[in-house]
Write a protein that holds these residues in place. Sequence first.
Motif, short mmCIF file in Angstrom:
data_model
loop_
_atom_site.label_atom_id
_atom_site.label_comp_id
_atom_site.label_asym_id
_atom_site.label_seq_id
_atom_site.Cartn_x
_atom_site.Cartn_y
_atom_site.Cartn_z
N ILE A 297 9.98 6.45 6.08
CA ILE A 297 8.83 6.05 6.90
C ILE A 297 7.85 5.21 6.09
O ILE A 297 7.15 4.34 6.62
CB ILE A 297 8.16 7.28 7.53
CG1 ILE A 297 7.44 6.87 8.82
CG2 ILE A 297 7.20 7.97 6.59
CD1 ILE A 297 7.12 8.02 9.74
N LEU A 298 7.79 5.45 4.77
CA LEU A 298 6.95 4.61 3.91
C LEU A 298 7.50 3.19 3.87
O LEU A 298 6.73 2.22 3.93
CB LEU A 298 6.90 5.20 2.50
CG LEU A 298 6.22 4.32 1.44
CD1 LEU A 298 4.76 4.11 1.77
CD2 LEU A 298 6.37 4.94 0.06
N GLN A 299 8.82 3.04 3.76
CA GLN A 299 9.43 1.70 3.72
C GLN A 299 9.14 0.95 5.02
O GLN A 299 8.87 -0.26 4.99
CB GLN A 299 10.94 1.82 3.51
CG GLN A 299 11.34 2.34 2.13
CD GLN A 299 10.83 1.44 1.02
OE1 GLN A 299 9.90 1.80 0.29
NE2 GLN A 299 11.42 0.27 0.88
N THR A 300 9.17 1.65 6.14
CA THR A 300 8.85 1.00 7.41
C THR A 300 7.39 0.55 7.43
O THR A 300 7.08 -0.57 7.88
CB THR A 300 9.11 1.97 8.58
OG1 THR A 300 10.47 2.42 8.54
CG2 THR A 300 8.85 1.30 9.92
N ALA A 301 6.49 1.39 6.96
CA ALA A 301 5.07 1.03 6.94
C ALA A 301 4.82 -0.15 6.00
O ALA A 301 4.02 -1.04 6.32
CB ALA A 301 4.24 2.24 6.53
N LEU A 302 5.47 -0.16 4.83
CA LEU A 302 5.28 -1.25 3.89
C LEU A 302 5.81 -2.58 4.45
O LEU A 302 5.23 -3.64 4.21
CB LEU A 302 5.97 -0.94 2.56
CG LEU A 302 5.32 0.16 1.71
CD1 LEU A 302 6.16 0.42 0.46
CD2 LEU A 302 3.91 -0.24 1.30
N SER A 303 6.89 -2.51 5.21
CA SER A 303 7.43 -3.74 5.80
C SER A 303 6.48 -4.30 6.86
O SER A 303 6.51 -5.50 7.14
CB SER A 303 8.80 -3.47 6.42
OG SER A 303 8.69 -2.59 7.53
N ASN A 304 5.65 -3.46 7.45
CA ASN A 304 4.66 -3.91 8.43
C ASN A 304 3.31 -4.25 7.82
O ASN A 304 2.42 -4.70 8.52
CB ASN A 304 4.46 -2.83 9.50
CG ASN A 304 5.70 -2.63 10.35
OD1 ASN A 304 6.49 -3.54 10.52
ND2 ASN A 304 5.85 -1.43 10.88
N SER A 305 3.15 -4.00 6.52
CA SER A 305 1.89 -4.34 5.85
C SER A 305 1.77 -5.84 5.71
O SER A 305 2.77 -6.56 5.65
CB SER A 305 1.83 -3.67 4.48
OG SER A 305 1.89 -2.26 4.60
N THR A 306 0.54 -6.32 5.64
CA THR A 306 0.30 -7.76 5.69
C THR A 306 -0.52 -8.22 4.50
O THR A 306 -1.28 -7.47 3.90
CB THR A 306 -0.46 -8.14 6.98
OG1 THR A 306 -1.68 -7.41 7.02
CG2 THR A 306 0.37 -7.82 8.20
N LEU A 307 -0.34 -9.51 4.19
CA LEU A 307 -1.14 -10.17 3.16
C LEU A 307 -2.18 -11.05 3.81
O LEU A 307 -1.99 -11.55 4.92
CB LEU A 307 -0.26 -11.02 2.25
CG LEU A 307 0.60 -10.29 1.22
CD1 LEU A 307 1.60 -11.25 0.62
CD2 LEU A 307 -0.28 -9.70 0.14
N GLY A 308 -3.26 -11.30 3.10
CA GLY A 308 -4.25 -12.23 3.61
C GLY A 308 -5.62 -11.61 3.70
O GLY A 308 -5.82 -10.43 3.44
N ASN A 309 -6.61 -12.40 4.09
CA ASN A 309 -7.99 -11.93 4.22
C ASN A 309 -8.58 -12.50 5.51
O ASN A 309 -8.24 -13.59 5.95
CB ASN A 309 -8.85 -12.41 3.04
CG ASN A 309 -8.39 -11.80 1.73
OD1 ASN A 309 -8.50 -10.62 1.51
ND2 ASN A 309 -7.83 -12.64 0.86
N GLY A 310 -9.46 -11.71 6.09
CA GLY A 310 -10.24 -12.20 7.22
C GLY A 310 -9.39 -12.65 8.39
O GLY A 310 -8.45 -12.00 8.82
#
Length: 598
Positions: A297-310
């Motif tokens: 479930i951590l791997q799934t959450a990390l794959s949905n994490s995003t880069l960027g600001n604002g």
Amino acid sequence: MAFIEDGIDLDASDFAASVPLKKVPNGDVFEASRAGDVERLRYLLESGVNVNARDQWDSVALYYACLAGHLDAARMLLESGAICSEHTFDGDRCHYAALNLKVRKLLKAFEARPPPLAPLQAALRDTFLSSPANRSFYDLSDTDFHLPGISSTQGSSRGYFPPDVVFIVHGRPIEAHRVILSARSPFFKKKFETDWKDRSEVRLPREKLSYPALYSLIHFFYSDRLEIAVDDMEDLVRICKVCNLESLQKILEKEVIHQKYAEYKALKDVDNSQKRYILQGLSLPVEDRLPAALHLILQTALSNSTLGNGQDDAVDKLIAGIGAMKMGRSIDDLADVCVRVDGKNFRCHQVVLASRSEYFKTRLLRMKDFHEGEDELYLDLLPCIEEHDLSTDAFEKMIEYMYTDGLQDINPDQAEEMFDVASRYLLFPLKRAVADVLLPHLEMVSPEELCHWLILADLYGVFKIREYCLDTIACNFETFADTKEFRAMLLTFPPPSGDSSLRTTVPSMPGSDLKSDQGNLLDDLREKWLEIEAAELDKRDESALQFDKQLEMLMLVAEQEKSDNSEADADGMDDLKTLGLSPDSTLISGDAERTVIS
């Protein structure tokens, strides 16, 4: 020394072998237990062998140790987690096979007392039992079955973290967290994505559903340890079938058959106590244990994490969501908090962060009504907290440990930051996990680099690396004494404690008083060197004085080298001033540029 537990005492003489001991240098855990080879047994247990594994005759290692009357081997197995409850299949076999009363006394002392849980399982179990509703039933069912280290009031208010779903069965509640149940069971995962998606309370029908069995299963999801009354095991088998828990179902079905035979043989008018069954998560396949489930479930959450600001982050999130929907993949990973680190949003789960770290628990409990943003481009609005002075790589490694209780690998250059992270976020077991990964690397480093690791380990209180460095230096003292870095390091250490004449005959046993705060480095190095060079007591005083003299000579050399370096630096400054240059001046010759540094 007598071993006393609940009025059962064993004298030191009781641990004498009942049968001749043998050596099995290459034997497995069953052969070592049968032969009473405690050295081989200790090596296998430290290597991570499953202490409750079964052989081709469906027997466990403890059975063979009891059958042969090897008390030392039996106690080592029990202290390492071997389960021995008199009313279980394995427990009955061990009791009946015990060679003598001494073995039976030992089994009674450890009966139904499983070993301490690993940090991940213990933390989540505390969170589950911190709910007053959950705790009240546990205390009620635990009247005749007390576990070590669990008080009747533990978790009742301290460390309480609110649940996000409550099951009502027969009018009684079970409070839980969606991510834990979804990670452990495909049935719960599907239900939380469909029928129970927006429900915080789920009322289950009374027919064919046992509250104690469901409670025991959910408790198992958190702790990786099943504790259930034998009378409720058949109900639990039916629940496991519905929840698609095949491996657990097979073990329970087999145990139900064993219990029927045990009940047939039992004297009911003599033994009318509540019989309970205990199952450790180690008995299940690796993929069905708690760390593996949370890792997925951590791997799934990390794959949905995003880069960027604002606003860029909002666009990134929208693109990621549209892409996920086109691929038929749901972005719902049950994440309920966003942690922003160095411009990256990590989707995480509050119950895991709060259970593993008091720092995160305090922040999350105080967090109310603030989100990542209010832009309509966001597909979901999660509460967001931001962490500063932390790299994304270090945070990713930290949550990998928080979810799985281990680390796959780590860059040695990250070690210092990871030790700092463990201290900042009150994740002290993380230091040991980093040390476990680093130790193979330390076997190949130079003496100069090992000195650096010793200073780092002592600074952050990393006991395992500190001990390894001291052992290596003590075993190769002459080699290290010839290096300039080691001699310079000696000058940075605090002076030895006490009078050296008093320290010659009274060893200090470094690290015996405190596990996290080590003693004086020079004292500890001295003791380790004496263990190697002066094992006999009559040589200890002479060797201790010899080591002290060597240490004094090395420090004098280091002082001289430091003085020489200072003079050389001063001479270099004078030469630059003679040329009319400052230390940071630049000489240019043609197209080449050279910087003069002192």
